[in-house]
Motif scaffolding. Sequence first.
Motif, mmCIF file in Angstrom:
data_model
loop_
_atom_site.group_PDB
_atom_site.id
_atom_site.type_symbol
_atom_site.label_atom_id
_atom_site.label_comp_id
_atom_site.label_asym_id
_atom_site.label_seq_id
_atom_site.Cartn_x
_atom_site.Cartn_y
_atom_site.Cartn_z
ATOM 1 N N LYS A 186 0.834 -1.198 0.000
ATOM 2 C CA LYS A 186 0.000 0.000 0.000
ATOM 3 C C LYS A 186 0.874 1.254 0.000
ATOM 4 N N GLN A 187 0.410 2.274 -0.695
ATOM 5 C CA GLN A 187 1.131 3.538 -0.798
ATOM 6 C C GLN A 187 0.340 4.652 -0.100
ATOM 7 N N PRO A 188 1.004 5.723 0.340
ATOM 8 C CA PRO A 188 0.294 6.825 0.993
ATOM 9 C C PRO A 188 -0.780 7.434 0.092
ATOM 10 N N ASN A 213 -2.566 5.900 7.705
ATOM 11 C CA ASN A 213 -2.261 6.736 6.544
ATOM 12 C C ASN A 213 -2.496 8.182 6.939
ATOM 13 N N LEU A 214 -1.470 8.996 6.847
ATOM 14 C CA LEU A 214 -1.527 10.349 7.411
ATOM 15 C C LEU A 214 -1.208 11.408 6.359
ATOM 16 N N PRO A 215 -2.223 12.195 5.928
ATOM 17 C CA PRO A 215 -1.924 13.350 5.064
ATOM 18 C C PRO A 215 -1.175 14.404 5.867
ATOM 19 N N ARG A 223 2.670 6.895 5.355
ATOM 20 C CA ARG A 223 1.969 5.686 5.773
ATOM 21 C C ARG A 223 2.925 4.846 6.602
ATOM 22 N N VAL A 224 2.469 4.390 7.786
ATOM 23 C CA VAL A 224 3.294 3.588 8.680
ATOM 24 C C VAL A 224 2.483 2.384 9.138
ATOM 25 N N GLN A 255 6.247 4.509 4.516
ATOM 26 C CA GLN A 255 6.252 5.087 3.174
ATOM 27 C C GLN A 255 6.038 6.594 3.288
ATOM 28 N N LEU A 256 6.724 7.338 2.448
ATOM 29 C CA LEU A 256 6.542 8.794 2.358
ATOM 30 C C LEU A 256 6.361 9.163 0.899
#
Length: 883
Positions: A186-188, A213-215, A223-224, A255-256
Motif C-alpha cells: 500500500k502507498q500513501p 495513513n496520514l496526510p 503511511r506507517v 512510506q513517504l
Amino acid sequence: MKNRHSSEGNGHLLKYRLKSTCAAFCLLMTSGGFAVAQESVEVEADEEKRAILDTVVVSARRREESLNEVPSSVVALGEAQLENLGVIDVTDIGTSVPSLTIQNNVGGYRSTLAIFIRGIGNTNGGGGGALQAAGSAMYIDGFYIPNRIGSMLSTLDVDRIEVLRGPQGTLFGKNSTGGLVNIVTKQPEDDFSADMTVRAGSYGDRSFKGSVNLPITDWAAARVAVAKETYDGHYYNTYFGQDWGARDLEAVSAQLRLKPTKNVTFDVGFRGNYQDDQQDGGGCRVYPDQGMLDTANAIATDLGRENPYTGPAYSNGVVQWGGGLTGNGHLEDLYPGATLDFWDACISDSEQGDYHFSSEKATFLKLDNEFKTASLAWESEGSVGILDELSAKLNYGNFFSSQHYLGERDYTPVMSHATGTTPYGDGRARETESFEFLLSGSLMDRVDFVLGANTYDDVFYEGGGDCLRAVQNGDTAAIVAGDAFVDCKTDGNFQGLNLIGKPSGGGPGIAGRSGLISSEAVSFFADVTVNLTDLWALELGIRQTDEDRFFDQVEFEFDRQACSYASLPWGSPADGPESQMCELDYGVGGTTNGVEFYNSREISYSATTPRVSLKRKIGEDSIVYALYSEGFLSGGFNDELQDPILDPLVTYGPEKVKNYEIGVKGNFFDGRLNLAVDYFLMDYQDKQESIEIDNSSGQFGNEETIGLTTNAAAVEISGVEFEMRAMPWDGGVVALDFGYLKNEYTNYQTFDPATETYVDLTNTAINDYTPDLTINAMLQQDFTLKSGVLTGMIGVNWRDEYDYQSTTIDAPASRCIQDAYSTVRARATYRPDNANWQLAAYAKNLTDERYLNNCGFQERQGVYSYQYGAPRTLGLELKYFWD
C-alpha cells in the motif's frame, strides 16, 4: 515427483500439440464473441460483498491496467480476497492459486523458501540459494528479491499479491522461467485512514497489525504500519519437554510520498522483517532394507541388546550409511549401539504422537530482512508532441538479509547431524541493489509502449571472509594440496557437524566455509502494444540481458576432536550450550586443518527474451488471447568439486523456457461471473538438474557420492488453469479453481566422469513439488441480521497424490508417497451496522488432516525424515478501522 505411467512414449512434438488446439482457438478469435445473457440483474450488494468478484488492477505489464486486459495468465488477490482466504503470510497462497506451490521448509529448515510455478523451481539451498538461482521468482513492488531465506513473508500493509504464471523474461527479466509472485504494498494516500487487527488462535498464535495513513500537507502524505506475530509451535520436543517450532516476527513498513507539483511524485519506503524463531520439528521413521536390518540385528546380538525395531525389511528401504570404521555404518563410529538408540528414539517419538520428536539441539533461526526503495516519477497529464500520457520513472531498491541459524534433521538425541552458523561472527548475509528506468506512453491512441533499462548487483557472503583471504594471500596451490595450512577462524559461515565426537578416520566430519558469490547484470527492454482495431491488439516485446557471476569459496575440514562436543551422552560441562554450534579449537599448532575445497570462478552470458501476444475483445470487459513468451534462468556454480577431472563441471549455464499459451478471461452475465481459463505448452531446455556421481571408489575424494548441478535435460510441460468466481444469487459467492499439470523429460543425458560415458535418465520422474491436479472450491454467503451482516465462508483444497521420492515414471510408490487428500478452511465474519469494527472466527485444516509437507530430505542408517503439514488451527480475529 509424479508417480505415473507414461502412455505417450517420450512425449509429443511441440508442433503436433499446438495444432491440436489451434482450430478451436481460431474459432474464438474470429467469432463475434460469446452469447452472453443481456438481461440486466440488479445487484444491491455493497463493495465489500462484491470484493471477491471485483476486477483487480495489476502491474503485470509494468503499467497499471485491468486484470482482464492482460493477455497472459495472471492471478491477483486483493486485500479482501486475502482476508477471505485466511492468508496470514505469503506461503498461504500456495494452496489457493492453481499451478503454484510454495515450500517454506526446504530440506527441513524453516524459511528456506522454494516457489514452484507450473512445476518450475528448485530446492537447491547451497550457498543460501546464491549458487543456483530459483526458477520462479519473488518480487516486491516490481523489485526482484533473490533471497530464498525468508523473502519478506509477512502480509503487513499489502495491497495485493499478483501471481504471473509462465516465463516473464521480457518485462521482469532473469530467473522467472516458471513465473513470479509480486507483492504490491500500500502507498500513501490523500485521506486519513487507520486500521488495527488483533488475532489469537491455537498453539499460542497471537498477532497484532496496525497501520495509519496520514496526510501531512496538500503535497505530502505518509503511511506507517507495524506488526508483531508470535506462535508457540505445534510440535513437542520430548528431549526438552516443551512445545517447539515457535515463531516471533516483528515487521515494520514506512512510506513517504511527496508531490511538489501535479506532474512529479517522489516516493521513499522502508520495509523490515525481523524473525527470532525455532526451527520446525519433524519425524523420523525406521524403514530399513534387508542389509541394514541384518546389520542392526548383528549389532544388537554383539551388545546383548534387543533390537527396538521388530518390523520387516523393505525392498525400497533406506540403506546403511557408508561403511565407517567398523563396517557397520558411520553412525556406529560414534559409539557401539548408536544405531539402536537412533531407531529407538524414532519409534518412541512416533508412538507418542504425529508431532513429537526428541532433538537435543535447541534449534533456531535469527533472520533480519530489510528493503529500502525510492522512486521519482513524472507524468505529462496531457500530450507531449505526438505522445499521450507520457510518464517517466526512476526506481531504486536495496535489499539486505542477515541470517544466523542452527538446524537438525535427524530429530533424535543421537548427535549424527547438525548444520548452522558459528556462534560468533557475521553468519550469512546478502545484499542486492538495483536501478530501473521506465518510460511509458501512448501514440495516436493506437500504440501503447513501455521502454526500460535495469541494473542489478547482488553479493552473498559466507562469514566475514577471513579464511578466504588467508587462502588467497597464502600459497593457494600448496594449501589446496594439503602441503600447507592457514591460520584463521571461520567467523560465521556455514558449518556442518556430522558425527560429533567421532574418532578420527574417514567419512563425514566437521566443516566450515568462507566465501562470496556475486552477480552483476544489465538489461534493456521494450514492450509495444498496437491496437489494430477496436477489437484486436498485437503486443511485441523484447529484452536483452548481460550478466557476470563470480564465485569464490573455501571449505575447511576440521579434526573432530577439535570440537568441545566430544562426550556422550549430552550433558557434561564441556559440551557448551545446546543452542549453538560447537566452539572449535582453532589454531592447533598455529594452524587450522586443511582445505577440503577451494574454487574461484567467473561466468558471463547474454540472453534475449522476446514476447508476442495477440488478443481480441469479446465483450466490454473480456478477451481471448494467444501468447508466446520466453524466459531464462541464470547459470551457477558447484561449490564442492576439486578434482581436475571434475573441473569442467564447476560451472553450468542458463536454462531456457519457451511458452505457448492461449486463454480467455473476463466478466460475464452483467458482472456476476468472472472467468479465466488458459492452456499452455512449454518447451524447457538445458534444465539445471541436481545429480549424484558414484564415488564409492574414492576417486574424487572422501565422499561416497558427489552431488552437483548441471545442464542435463529437456522437458515438455503442458497444462490447464481455470479460475471462476460467480455470484449466482444476491449475497452469495461461489468460487472454483483447478490446475492440471503434465510434465516429462524429452531428453535427459548426464555424463559420468568416472566411466566417461553418458547415462540416459529420460524416464526419470520430475521433482517439482506439484501434483498433477489441484482443485479449490469456496462458498461464501452473507446473512443480513437486525444488527449487521454475518458472512460465512467454507473452502476446500484438494490435491492429487504426489510422490516425494519416485525415481522413474513407472516406478512403484515410494516410502514418501502422499495420497490424494483435502483440507477444509472456514471463516465467519460479523460486521455491525454503522460500526468501525468486525469480528471473525476462522479455522484451517478443519478436519485435522495428516499430510506430508516434506519427506525424504535426509536418509541415514535405515531411517528417513519427514514433516507433516500443520494440524487443525482455530482462532478469533478482531479488526478496527477508521477513515
